[in-house]
Design an enzyme around this catalytic site. Structure first.
Site, PDB file in Angstrom:
ATOM      1  N   SER A 292       0.783  -1.234   0.000  1.00 56.48           N
ATOM      2  CA  SER A 292       0.000   0.000   0.000  1.00 56.48           C
ATOM      3  C   SER A 292       0.813   1.282   0.000  1.00 56.48           C
ATOM      4  O   SER A 292       0.240   2.344  -0.233  1.00 56.48           O
ATOM      5  CB  SER A 292      -0.920   0.022   1.208  1.00 56.48           C
ATOM      6  OG  SER A 292      -1.908  -0.935   1.007  1.00 56.48           O
TER       7      SER A 292
HETATM    8  C1  59J Z   1      -2.864  -7.791   3.386  1.00 62.98           C
HETATM    9  C2  59J Z   1      -1.857  -8.286   0.469  1.00 62.98           C
HETATM   10  C3  59J Z   1      -1.346  -9.868  -1.268  1.00 62.98           C
HETATM   11  C4  59J Z   1      -1.158  -9.817  -2.731  1.00 62.98           C
HETATM   12  C5  59J Z   1      -3.782  -8.797   3.124  1.00 62.98           C
HETATM   13  C6  59J Z   1      -2.344  -7.632   4.654  1.00 62.98           C
HETATM   14  C7  59J Z   1      -3.261  -8.393  -1.554  1.00 62.98           C
HETATM   15  C8  59J Z   1      -3.409  -8.886  -2.892  1.00 62.98           C
HETATM   16  C9  59J Z   1      -2.557 -10.258  -4.718  1.00 62.98           C
HETATM   17  C10 59J Z   1      -4.159  -9.668   4.120  1.00 62.98           C
HETATM   18  C11 59J Z   1      -2.725  -8.505   5.656  1.00 62.98           C
HETATM   19  C12 59J Z   1      -3.637  -9.514   5.385  1.00 62.98           C
HETATM   20  C13 59J Z   1      -1.880  -9.389  -5.753  1.00 62.98           C
HETATM   21  S1  59J Z   1      -4.026  -4.290   6.089  1.00 62.98           S
HETATM   22  O1  59J Z   1      -1.137  -2.544   3.009  1.00 62.98           O
HETATM   23  O2  59J Z   1      -4.190  -5.288   1.872  1.00 62.98           O
HETATM   24  O3  59J Z   1      -1.445   0.133   6.844  1.00 62.98           O
HETATM   25  O4  59J Z   1      -0.730  -1.306   8.259  1.00 62.98           O
HETATM   26  O5  59J Z   1      -0.856  -8.670   1.044  1.00 62.98           O
HETATM   27  O6  59J Z   1      -4.105  -7.586  -1.109  1.00 62.98           O
HETATM   28  O7  59J Z   1      -4.405  -8.615  -3.585  1.00 62.98           O
HETATM   29  O8  59J Z   1      -3.988 -10.392   6.369  1.00 62.98           O
HETATM   30  N1  59J Z   1      -2.609  -2.231   5.665  1.00 62.98           N
HETATM   31  N2  59J Z   1      -2.713  -4.600   3.402  1.00 62.98           N
HETATM   32  N3  59J Z   1      -2.667  -7.339   1.013  1.00 62.98           N
HETATM   33  N4  59J Z   1      -2.193  -8.820  -0.782  1.00 62.98           N
HETATM   34  N5  59J Z   1      -2.405  -9.638  -3.428  1.00 62.98           N
HETATM   35  C14 59J Z   1      -3.645  -2.972   5.029  1.00 62.98           C
HETATM   36  C15 59J Z   1      -3.301  -3.300   3.607  1.00 62.98           C
HETATM   37  C16 59J Z   1      -2.318  -2.249   3.217  1.00 62.98           C
HETATM   38  C17 59J Z   1      -2.586  -1.856   6.938  1.00 62.98           C
HETATM   39  C18 59J Z   1      -3.543  -2.338   7.978  1.00 62.98           C
HETATM   40  C19 59J Z   1      -4.560  -3.334   7.490  1.00 62.98           C
HETATM   41  C20 59J Z   1      -3.208  -5.516   2.505  1.00 62.98           C
HETATM   42  C21 59J Z   1      -4.225  -1.123   8.528  1.00 62.98           C
HETATM   43  C22 59J Z   1      -2.450  -6.826   2.336  1.00 62.98           C
HETATM   44  C23 59J Z   1      -1.517  -0.958   7.389  1.00 62.98           C
HETATM   45  O9  59J Z   1      -2.770  -1.117   3.065  1.00 62.98           O
END
Ligand code: 59J
Length: 581
Positions: A292
């Site tokens: 992200s």
């Molecule tokens: C995630 C991913 C993997 C790859 C998912 C994190 C995808 C995806 C395929 C599940 C934990 C989890 C290409 S989470 O970074 O969305 O700011 O601290 O690893 O989504 O489609 O159990 N960030 N993270 N996703 N994958 N593929 C959130 C988010 C992010 C946070 C937390 C909550 C994911 C607040 C991550 C942060 O923004």
């Protein structure tokens, strides 16, 4: 009788006489041959065996930090060697020699006997000149000393990956020591000596070439920040039971890397129990999916098209988006069914980001990512540095567009991510990265319009300061901006992502009144309480940014009103940028 015999064998006498004459002739001819015909050749051969050149080591250039603090220092040492052939005649003195060298008597005896016909063997390398002289003072026949230099690294493990080290022959092996070896090394000189048939040194004739000392090198890093970064990263790795980590601090205006640390690390002064994992300069040689943190770049691309502004709204309900058999998911529940662009960043909505990406197209994000250095060569040419990968597609399908927009399907290094965020911080201007101290900021390239960069700065400030923001990244007395990320790690062997191993990321900059520093924190596989970037890496960002701003004497731009009165006039620029949402 005599006469009779002489008369009987006259031919024998003549034969003997003839043979003798022939032999004398042969000898005379050989003498002529050696003394006249082959004279020059033989004199040359003889001299070559006794007149020898021995190298004079060149002093290796000093490596310092940006303020002149020594990071790699060459100190003179004495190396003792032996002509083992010569040592055989002084067997009675071997115990005395072993004692002086601090070596085991039996081991030394065995070694000297096994190598009895060698004219050169090392006894011990790198003694202090005093220690070396003590042994030489024993005057054991066949024991000699040579002057060498040895590298010492005063900051030890704190600068290990950055500085690297030299091998026992003083050649650069890793890090800056290797990358700038030619600059640092200098040119060895030559000394002519006469040695006898058995290699004994008879006479020091003359210096035929003076050694040319290597040049000093001032790095971009600030040792104080390097200590700060290393300490905070190490603590976070321990607290979170993480496998590894990296931290980079950049000066966004000059492109200088002010600190670059990794865990685990090692002590370059004692490399006996070195494991490969300790030696990795992860910030430059490990690539990962930015997750992200990438949304800051994708959102900049959206703003740059002119089709989007921060207050524009996107429906993110119900937190998933079906693309054929592929589902995009938001991990945490958003604050509402509809989010504006700032809200997409604050809630880190993958669904919201993807919908914006569908509108502007994957290629638009790709082009900005490329311009801002993701998956591109940095120009640093650091040993082992990786470029990562930013794939382009002839046709950007929805799945590819979406995953790129929220940070998957591309791989970057921590250095590249810091560089990208430094561009957002520096009002869209990109300055080449440097590991070397620069006196004057190099020419910048405007890669994002200033207006877009300032807007994204305000949005990323909200990511930290909004009620639902990443409050753990806040820095007392300053406004700062940034983006967290939590990325599932791709698992080796299986196809896809691991269930239970994550990379916690944070990338940000400050102070917002006039952004100067960009910091990236990468923590690999936290295994204790939590794993979210906002939980694991954001506090490290906060502490390191706080210490950096204080050490660099940056005026606070977010003091409570009462304190502000005491601290004198507030920074003028606070109003210009600080309160933006
Ligand atoms: C995630 C991913 C993997 C790859 C998912 C994190 C995808 C995806 C395929 C599940 C934990 C989890 C290409 S989470 O970074 O969305 O700011 O601290 O690893 O989504 O489609 O159990 N960030 N993270 N996703 N994958 N593929 C959130 C988010 C992010 C946070 C937390 C909550 C994911 C607040 C991550 C942060 O923004």
């Amino acid at each position: 009788m005599m006469k009779l015999e002489g008369a009987l064998y006259p031919w024998r006498f003549r034969l003997m006489l003839g043979l003798l004459a022939l032999m004398v002739g042969a000898i005379v001819w050989r003498i002529f041959d050696l003394q006249v015909v082959d004279r020059d050749f033989l004199i040359g051969q003889g001299d070559a065996r006794s007149l020898r050149h021995i190298p004079i080591p060149a002093h290796r250039g000093l490596i310092t930090d940006r303020n002149g603090e020594p990071l790699a220092v060459s100190t003179p040492v004495t190396t003792l060697w032996a002509n083992a052939k010569e040592l055989q005649v002084a067997k009675d003195r071997w115990p005395e020699l072993a004692a002086a060298l601090g070596q085991d008597r039996k081991a030394l005896t065995e070694r000297l006997e096994a190598q009895a016909n060698k004219e050169f063997i090392y006894l011990v390398r790198g003694l202090t000149p005093e220690q070396g002289q003590q042994v030489l003072d024993l005057k054991v026949p066949g024991v000699y000393g040579i002057e060498e230099f040895r590298r010492f690294y005063p900051a030890g493990e704190t600068t290990a990956h950055m500085v690297g080290f030299t091998d026992i022959d003083d050649h650069g092996r890793e890090g800056v020591e290797l990358a700038y070896d030619e600059w640092l090394a200098g040119v060895p000189g030559k000394r002519q000596v006469i040695k006898d048939r058995r290699g004994r040194l008879i006479k020091d004739v003359q210096v035929t070439k003076n050694a040319k000392a290597g040049k000093p090198l001032a790095l971009s890093i600030d040792l104080r920040l390097q200590y700060l970064a290393n300490r905070e990263l190490r603590n976070a790795i321990i607290e979170n039971g993480a496998k590894a980590g990296s931290l980079v601090i950049m000066d966004v205006k000059t492109g200088e890397i002010l600190a670059m640390v990794n865990q685990p690390t090692y002590n370059p002064n004692n490399r006996r129990n070195l494991q490969p994992a300790m030696m990795r300069n992860r910030a430059m040689i490990d690539v990962f999916e930015p997750g992200s943190t990438m949304k800051a770049i994708s959102m900049s691309a959206a703003l740059e098209t002119g089709r989007w502004k921060p207050s524009d709204k996107v429906e993110v309900y119900p937190g998933t988006l079906q693309l054929g058999r592929y589902t995009i998911r938001d991990v945490s529940r958003s604050e509402g069914p509809v989010l504006d662009l700032t809200g997409i960043l604050i809630n880190s909505s993958n669904v919201g980001m993807s919908k914006v990406a569908f509108d502007i197209g994957g290629e638009t994000i790709y082009h900005l990512a490329q311009k801002i250095g993701l998956g591109q060569p940095t120009g640093l040419d650091f040993p082992g540095e990786r470029v990562g990968n930013l794939p382009n597609y002839r046709e950007w399908k929805k799945a590819e567009t979406a995953t790129l927009s929220y940070g998957y399907g591309l791989s970057v290094t921590a250095i590249q991510l810091a560089h990208a965020f430094s561009v957002l911080a520096n009002n869209g201007r990109m300055v080449p990265l440097s590991l070397i101290h620069v006196d004057e900021a190099p020419k910048a390239t405007q890669v994002i319009p200033e207006k877009v960069a300032k807007t994204i700065q305000g949005m990323l400030q909200q990511v930290i300061e909004a009620p639902r923001g990443v409050f753990r990244a806040q820095v007392p007395a300053y406004h700062v901006a940034g983006k967290s990320g939590t990325a599932r790690k791709t698992s080796v062997g299986t196809k896809g992502y691991a269930e239970n191993s994550y990379r916690s990321l944070f990338a940000g900059f400050g102070p917002m009144s006039d952004p100067r520093y960009a910091i990236v924190v990468v923590i690999d596989e936290p295994s204790k309480a939590g794993y979210f970037g906002g939980l694991v890496s954001a506090p490290v960002f906060s502490k390191v940014m706080s210490g950096t701003l204080r050490l660099m004497n940056i005026t606070p731009d977010n003091l409570p009103p009462t304190q502000q009165a005491n601290a004198g006039p507030p920074a003028a620029a606070v109003k210009a940028n600080g309160g933006r949402g």
